[in-house]
Design an enzyme around this catalytic site. Structure first.
Site, mmCIF file in Angstrom:
data_model
loop_
_atom_site.group_PDB
_atom_site.id
_atom_site.type_symbol
_atom_site.label_atom_id
_atom_site.label_comp_id
_atom_site.label_asym_id
_atom_site.label_seq_id
_atom_site.Cartn_x
_atom_site.Cartn_y
_atom_site.Cartn_z
ATOM 1 N N LEU A 38 -3.809 6.336 -0.097
ATOM 2 C CA LEU A 38 -3.922 6.569 1.363
ATOM 3 C C LEU A 38 -3.827 5.147 2.290
ATOM 4 O O LEU A 38 -4.399 4.309 1.984
ATOM 5 C CB LEU A 38 -5.479 7.246 1.643
ATOM 6 N N SER A 39 -3.372 5.432 3.583
ATOM 7 C CA SER A 39 -3.644 4.190 4.408
ATOM 8 C C SER A 39 -4.983 3.866 4.531
ATOM 9 O O SER A 39 -6.041 4.571 4.662
ATOM 10 C CB SER A 39 -3.300 4.771 5.858
ATOM 11 N N GLY A 40 -5.368 2.501 4.505
ATOM 12 C CA GLY A 40 -6.625 1.920 4.500
ATOM 13 C C GLY A 40 -7.598 1.980 2.856
ATOM 14 O O GLY A 40 -8.645 1.564 2.880
ATOM 15 N N GLY A 42 -6.545 0.082 0.507
ATOM 16 C CA GLY A 42 -6.541 -1.313 -0.091
ATOM 17 C C GLY A 42 -5.172 -1.733 -0.385
ATOM 18 O O GLY A 42 -5.299 -2.941 -1.045
ATOM 19 N N LYS A 43 -3.885 -1.140 -0.460
ATOM 20 C CA LYS A 43 -2.941 -1.519 -1.053
ATOM 21 C C LYS A 43 -2.404 -2.813 -0.902
ATOM 22 O O LYS A 43 -2.156 -3.710 -1.590
ATOM 23 C CB LYS A 43 -1.845 -0.351 -0.993
ATOM 24 N N SER A 44 -2.261 -2.880 0.461
ATOM 25 C CA SER A 44 -1.823 -4.387 1.130
ATOM 26 C C SER A 44 -2.761 -5.377 0.711
ATOM 27 O O SER A 44 -2.098 -6.545 0.178
ATOM 28 C CB SER A 44 -1.597 -4.273 2.611
ATOM 29 N N SER A 111 3.592 6.372 -0.119
ATOM 30 C CA SER A 111 4.348 7.093 -1.306
ATOM 31 C C SER A 111 3.677 8.349 -1.773
ATOM 32 O O SER A 111 3.089 8.517 -2.815
ATOM 33 C CB SER A 111 4.916 6.160 -2.513
HETATM 34 P P1 ADP Z 1 -3.374 -0.082 3.005
HETATM 35 O O1 ADP Z 1 -2.499 -1.125 2.584
HETATM 36 O O2 ADP Z 1 -3.876 0.685 1.700
HETATM 37 O O3 ADP Z 1 -2.996 0.719 4.112
HETATM 38 P P2 ADP Z 1 -5.014 -2.261 3.671
HETATM 39 O O4 ADP Z 1 -5.145 -3.147 2.580
HETATM 40 O O5 ADP Z 1 -4.224 -2.601 4.879
HETATM 41 O O6 ADP Z 1 -5.028 -0.768 3.219
HETATM 42 O O7 ADP Z 1 -6.465 -2.159 4.392
HETATM 43 C C1 ADP Z 1 -7.733 -1.837 3.640
HETATM 44 C C2 ADP Z 1 -8.949 -2.440 4.536
HETATM 45 O O8 ADP Z 1 -10.054 -2.242 3.603
HETATM 46 C C3 ADP Z 1 -8.934 -4.157 4.516
HETATM 47 O O9 ADP Z 1 -9.238 -4.288 5.855
HETATM 48 C C4 ADP Z 1 -9.799 -4.593 3.431
HETATM 49 O O10 ADP Z 1 -10.447 -5.831 3.772
HETATM 50 C C5 ADP Z 1 -10.781 -3.425 3.355
HETATM 51 N N1 ADP Z 1 -11.582 -3.446 2.176
HETATM 52 C C6 ADP Z 1 -12.961 -3.203 2.129
HETATM 53 N N2 ADP Z 1 -13.310 -3.075 0.826
HETATM 54 C C7 ADP Z 1 -12.099 -3.177 -0.117
HETATM 55 C C8 ADP Z 1 -11.843 -3.049 -1.041
HETATM 56 N N3 ADP Z 1 -12.937 -2.856 -2.285
HETATM 57 N N4 ADP Z 1 -10.508 -3.127 -1.763
HETATM 58 C C9 ADP Z 1 -9.820 -3.180 -0.889
HETATM 59 N N5 ADP Z 1 -9.732 -3.409 0.495
HETATM 60 C C10 ADP Z 1 -11.278 -3.340 0.975
#
Ligand code: ADP
Length: 200
Positions: A38-40, A42-44, A111
């Site tokens: 999902l968006s958010g 942590g993929k990026s 995806s």
């Molecule tokens: P995505 O690429 O899946 O949309 P992002 O990496 O852009 O997600 O965003 C994830 C957010 O969650 C970031 O702001 C990151 O710092 C935060 N975060 C908090 N805890 C975690 C964790 N355990 N693993 C990955 N991201 C985390």
């Protein structure tokens, strides 16, 4: 529409340098690590950390981030099912080229459709494809909302938003699951790096 008569005249021009030659120079194998979630979730964040840590270890790695690719290669695509599929098809083809160049290729893209992730696995080759399910429940993603997109989706400013108004089909047999509600970014990237170093 594709003109099939024109395509009939295409052929594949082989390079003088083979995949094995490239891997020999780089001292690694090509691999595609496909982060879905999902968006958010942590993929990026995790893939950026993995790329950085691999570089520090002298590995050639490159990240294909879904959002970044929508700025260029896929700037003509929206978020309908058809366009999402085309988004994944093009990213898959780009990842296949990077992999053929011997690069450890980190794809971070929602995806949401299982069928397209399977397409990527088949196209890239099962031996060179690692599916990583970056797992976080929707409430966690909403509370993180790093780009403010969940807020916009809740306000009706974004339609077809995965997890809210568009489906996310969970992976059934991913090679790795990262539960980012439990694992820190360092924990997750450490797990992935160990896995990659064994495979490349
Ligand atoms: P995505 O690429 O899946 O949309 P992002 O990496 O852009 O997600 O965003 C994830 C957010 O969650 C970031 O702001 C990151 O710092 C935060 N975060 C908090 N805890 C975690 C964790 N355990 N693993 C990955 N991201 C985390």
């Amino acid at each position: 529409m594709k003109n099939l008569d024109e395509r009939k005249n295409l052929s594949w021009d082989r390079s003088k340098v083979s995949y094995e030659d490239r891997c020999g120079i780089l001292k690694q194998k090509g691999l595609v690590v496909w982060f879905t979630g999902l968006s958010g979730s942590g993929k990026s964040t995790i893939s950026a950390e993995v790329e950085y840590e691999l570089f520090k270890r002298g590995k050639a790695a490159y990240r294909l981030d879904g959002d970044n690719i929508r700025h260029g290669l896929n700037s003509d695509l929206g978020f309908s099912e058809e366009h999402r599929n085309e988004n994944i098809r093009r990213i898959t083809e780009a990842a296949a080229l990077f992999k053929d160049a011997g690069i450890i290729t980190l794809v971070s893209v929602i995806s949401p459709y299982r069928r397209m992730r399977e397409f990527a696995r088949e196209r890239i080759g099962r031996d060179s494809f690692v599916e990583v399910y970056v797992k976080a429940d929707i409430e966690t993603c909403i509370s993180r909302d790093p780009k403010g997109l969940y807020k916009k989706a809740a306000n009706g400013e974004i339609s077809n938003f995965t997890g809210i108004s568009s489906v996310y089909e969970e992976p059934q047999n991913p090679e790795i699951i990262l539960d980012t509600g439990i694992l820190s970014v360092k924990d997750s990237s450490g797990l992935i790096i160990n896995y990659i170093l064994k495979r490349t």
